[in-house]
Design a protein around this motif. Structure first.
Motif, PDB file in Angstrom:
ATOM      1  N   ALA A  24       0.823  -1.216   0.000  1.00 47.58           N
ATOM      2  CA  ALA A  24       0.000   0.000   0.000  1.00 47.58           C
ATOM      3  C   ALA A  24       0.854   1.261   0.000  1.00 47.58           C
ATOM      4  O   ALA A  24       0.500   2.276  -0.600  1.00 47.58           O
ATOM      5  CB  ALA A  24      -0.937  -0.008   1.197  1.00 47.58           C
ATOM      6  N   VAL A  25       1.980   1.219   0.686  1.00 43.26           N
ATOM      7  CA  VAL A  25       2.903   2.353   0.716  1.00 43.26           C
ATOM      8  C   VAL A  25       4.144   1.947  -0.078  1.00 43.26           C
ATOM      9  O   VAL A  25       4.894   1.079   0.362  1.00 43.26           O
ATOM     10  CB  VAL A  25       3.293   2.729   2.165  1.00 43.26           C
ATOM     11  CG1 VAL A  25       4.303   3.856   2.180  1.00 43.26           C
ATOM     12  CG2 VAL A  25       2.065   3.060   2.975  1.00 43.26           C
ATOM     13  N   PRO A  26       4.343   2.560  -1.255  1.00 46.06           N
ATOM     14  CA  PRO A  26       5.470   2.141  -2.097  1.00 46.06           C
ATOM     15  C   PRO A  26       6.810   2.323  -1.398  1.00 46.06           C
ATOM     16  O   PRO A  26       7.136   3.400  -0.922  1.00 46.06           O
ATOM     17  CB  PRO A  26       5.374   3.072  -3.309  1.00 46.06           C
ATOM     18  CG  PRO A  26       3.993   3.599  -3.298  1.00 46.06           C
ATOM     19  CD  PRO A  26       3.559   3.605  -1.866  1.00 46.06           C
ATOM     20  N   ARG A  27       7.560   1.254  -1.302  1.00 45.04           N
ATOM     21  CA  ARG A  27       8.931   1.304  -0.796  1.00 45.04           C
ATOM     22  C   ARG A  27       9.668   0.091  -1.351  1.00 45.04           C
ATOM     23  O   ARG A  27       9.078  -0.942  -1.635  1.00 45.04           O
ATOM     24  CB  ARG A  27       8.976   1.358   0.714  1.00 45.04           C
ATOM     25  CG  ARG A  27       8.397   0.145   1.385  1.00 45.04           C
ATOM     26  CD  ARG A  27       8.549   0.244   2.894  1.00 45.04           C
ATOM     27  NE  ARG A  27       8.018  -0.972   3.445  1.00 45.04           N
ATOM     28  CZ  ARG A  27       7.096  -1.026   4.371  1.00 45.04           C
ATOM     29  NH1 ARG A  27       6.616   0.064   4.882  1.00 45.04           N
ATOM     30  NH2 ARG A  27       6.658  -2.169   4.808  1.00 45.04           N
ATOM     31  N   GLN A  28      10.942   0.240  -1.477  1.00 43.14           N
ATOM     32  CA  GLN A  28      11.761  -0.809  -2.062  1.00 43.14           C
ATOM     33  C   GLN A  28      12.006  -1.953  -1.090  1.00 43.14           C
ATOM     34  O   GLN A  28      12.059  -1.749   0.120  1.00 43.14           O
ATOM     35  CB  GLN A  28      13.109  -0.253  -2.479  1.00 43.14           C
ATOM     36  CG  GLN A  28      13.072   0.629  -3.688  1.00 43.14           C
ATOM     37  CD  GLN A  28      14.472   1.008  -4.083  1.00 43.14           C
ATOM     38  OE1 GLN A  28      15.161   1.672  -3.339  1.00 43.14           O
ATOM     39  NE2 GLN A  28      14.885   0.569  -5.248  1.00 43.14           N
ATOM     40  N   THR A  29      12.232  -3.107  -1.678  1.00 47.77           N
ATOM     41  CA  THR A  29      12.664  -4.246  -0.880  1.00 47.77           C
ATOM     42  C   THR A  29      14.157  -4.090  -0.576  1.00 47.77           C
ATOM     43  O   THR A  29      14.853  -3.285  -1.200  1.00 47.77           O
ATOM     44  CB  THR A  29      12.454  -5.569  -1.637  1.00 47.77           C
ATOM     45  OG1 THR A  29      13.309  -5.576  -2.788  1.00 47.77           O
ATOM     46  CG2 THR A  29      11.002  -5.760  -2.061  1.00 47.77           C
ATOM     47  N   LEU A  30      14.644  -4.871   0.360  1.00 48.26           N
ATOM     48  CA  LEU A  30      16.068  -4.856   0.695  1.00 48.26           C
ATOM     49  C   LEU A  30      16.911  -5.183  -0.535  1.00 48.26           C
ATOM     50  O   LEU A  30      17.930  -4.532  -0.796  1.00 48.26           O
ATOM     51  CB  LEU A  30      16.358  -5.842   1.826  1.00 48.26           C
ATOM     52  CG  LEU A  30      17.821  -6.013   2.203  1.00 48.26           C
ATOM     53  CD1 LEU A  30      18.404  -4.693   2.694  1.00 48.26           C
ATOM     54  CD2 LEU A  30      17.990  -7.094   3.245  1.00 48.26           C
ATOM     55  N   ILE A  31      16.499  -6.167  -1.302  1.00 51.96           N
ATOM     56  CA  ILE A  31      17.240  -6.563  -2.506  1.00 51.96           C
ATOM     57  C   ILE A  31      17.313  -5.401  -3.487  1.00 51.96           C
ATOM     58  O   ILE A  31      18.364  -5.135  -4.067  1.00 51.96           O
ATOM     59  CB  ILE A  31      16.585  -7.797  -3.167  1.00 51.96           C
ATOM     60  CG1 ILE A  31      16.623  -8.996  -2.248  1.00 51.96           C
ATOM     61  CG2 ILE A  31      17.208  -8.101  -4.517  1.00 51.96           C
ATOM     62  CD1 ILE A  31      18.003  -9.533  -1.959  1.00 51.96           C
ATOM     63  N   ASP A  32      16.197  -4.689  -3.680  1.00 50.54           N
ATOM     64  CA  ASP A  32      16.190  -3.532  -4.591  1.00 50.54           C
ATOM     65  C   ASP A  32      17.138  -2.446  -4.107  1.00 50.54           C
ATOM     66  O   ASP A  32      17.864  -1.836  -4.900  1.00 50.54           O
ATOM     67  CB  ASP A  32      14.781  -2.941  -4.714  1.00 50.54           C
ATOM     68  CG  ASP A  32      13.820  -3.847  -5.458  1.00 50.54           C
ATOM     69  OD1 ASP A  32      14.279  -4.695  -6.246  1.00 50.54           O
ATOM     70  OD2 ASP A  32      12.602  -3.705  -5.243  1.00 50.54           O
ATOM     71  N   ARG A  33      17.151  -2.175  -2.815  1.00 51.36           N
ATOM     72  CA  ARG A  33      18.032  -1.137  -2.266  1.00 51.36           C
ATOM     73  C   ARG A  33      19.500  -1.518  -2.430  1.00 51.36           C
ATOM     74  O   ARG A  33      20.335  -0.674  -2.781  1.00 51.36           O
ATOM     75  CB  ARG A  33      17.701  -0.870  -0.798  1.00 51.36           C
ATOM     76  CG  ARG A  33      16.380  -0.146  -0.614  1.00 51.36           C
ATOM     77  CD  ARG A  33      16.178   0.374   0.796  1.00 51.36           C
ATOM     78  NE  ARG A  33      16.394  -0.602   1.849  1.00 51.36           N
ATOM     79  CZ  ARG A  33      15.460  -1.394   2.359  1.00 51.36           C
ATOM     80  NH1 ARG A  33      14.228  -1.331   1.920  1.00 51.36           N
ATOM     81  NH2 ARG A  33      15.741  -2.243   3.330  1.00 51.36           N
ATOM     82  N   VAL A  34      19.825  -2.779  -2.195  1.00 51.04           N
ATOM     83  CA  VAL A  34      21.212  -3.250  -2.352  1.00 51.04           C
ATOM     84  C   VAL A  34      21.630  -3.145  -3.816  1.00 51.04           C
ATOM     85  O   VAL A  34      22.727  -2.664  -4.129  1.00 51.04           O
ATOM     86  CB  VAL A  34      21.372  -4.690  -1.824  1.00 51.04           C
ATOM     87  CG1 VAL A  34      22.713  -5.275  -2.217  1.00 51.04           C
ATOM     88  CG2 VAL A  34      21.180  -4.717  -0.322  1.00 51.04           C
TER      89      VAL A  34
END
Length: 83
Positions: A24-34
């Motif tokens: 519901a609240v767009p945020r990146q996954t840990l994998i995406d951030r890495v």
């Protein structure tokens, strides 16, 4: 040619797609951030600034990592994400 499957269009990437992907609240996954941290590091090691185009930028998380020494441009099939 794909076996009986149509290619995705912009209609496949509306807000419901991103809600399924990010919640519901767009945020990146840990994998995406890495991944984005690694890409940022590699690009900034190669050049101190310049022009950067990200094709398939989604919400622009990767582009937001770059400072004012970069001219940034992003494009995405999703009008929802690009907005």
């Amino acid at each position: 040619m794909q076996s009986g499957r149509q290619r995705p269009t912009s209609a496949d990437y509306r807000d419901a797609y991103f809600a399924t992907l990010y919640g519901a609240v767009p945020r990146q996954t840990l994998i995406d951030r890495v991944r984005d941290r690694l890409i940022h590091r590699l690009v900034t090691q190669a050049a101190p600034g310049g022009r950067l185009l990200e094709i398939g930028c989604g919400y622009g998380y990767l582009l937001s990592r770059f400072d004012d020494s970069w001219t940034l441009c992003g494009t995405d099939i999703s009008a929802h994400a690009a907005a």
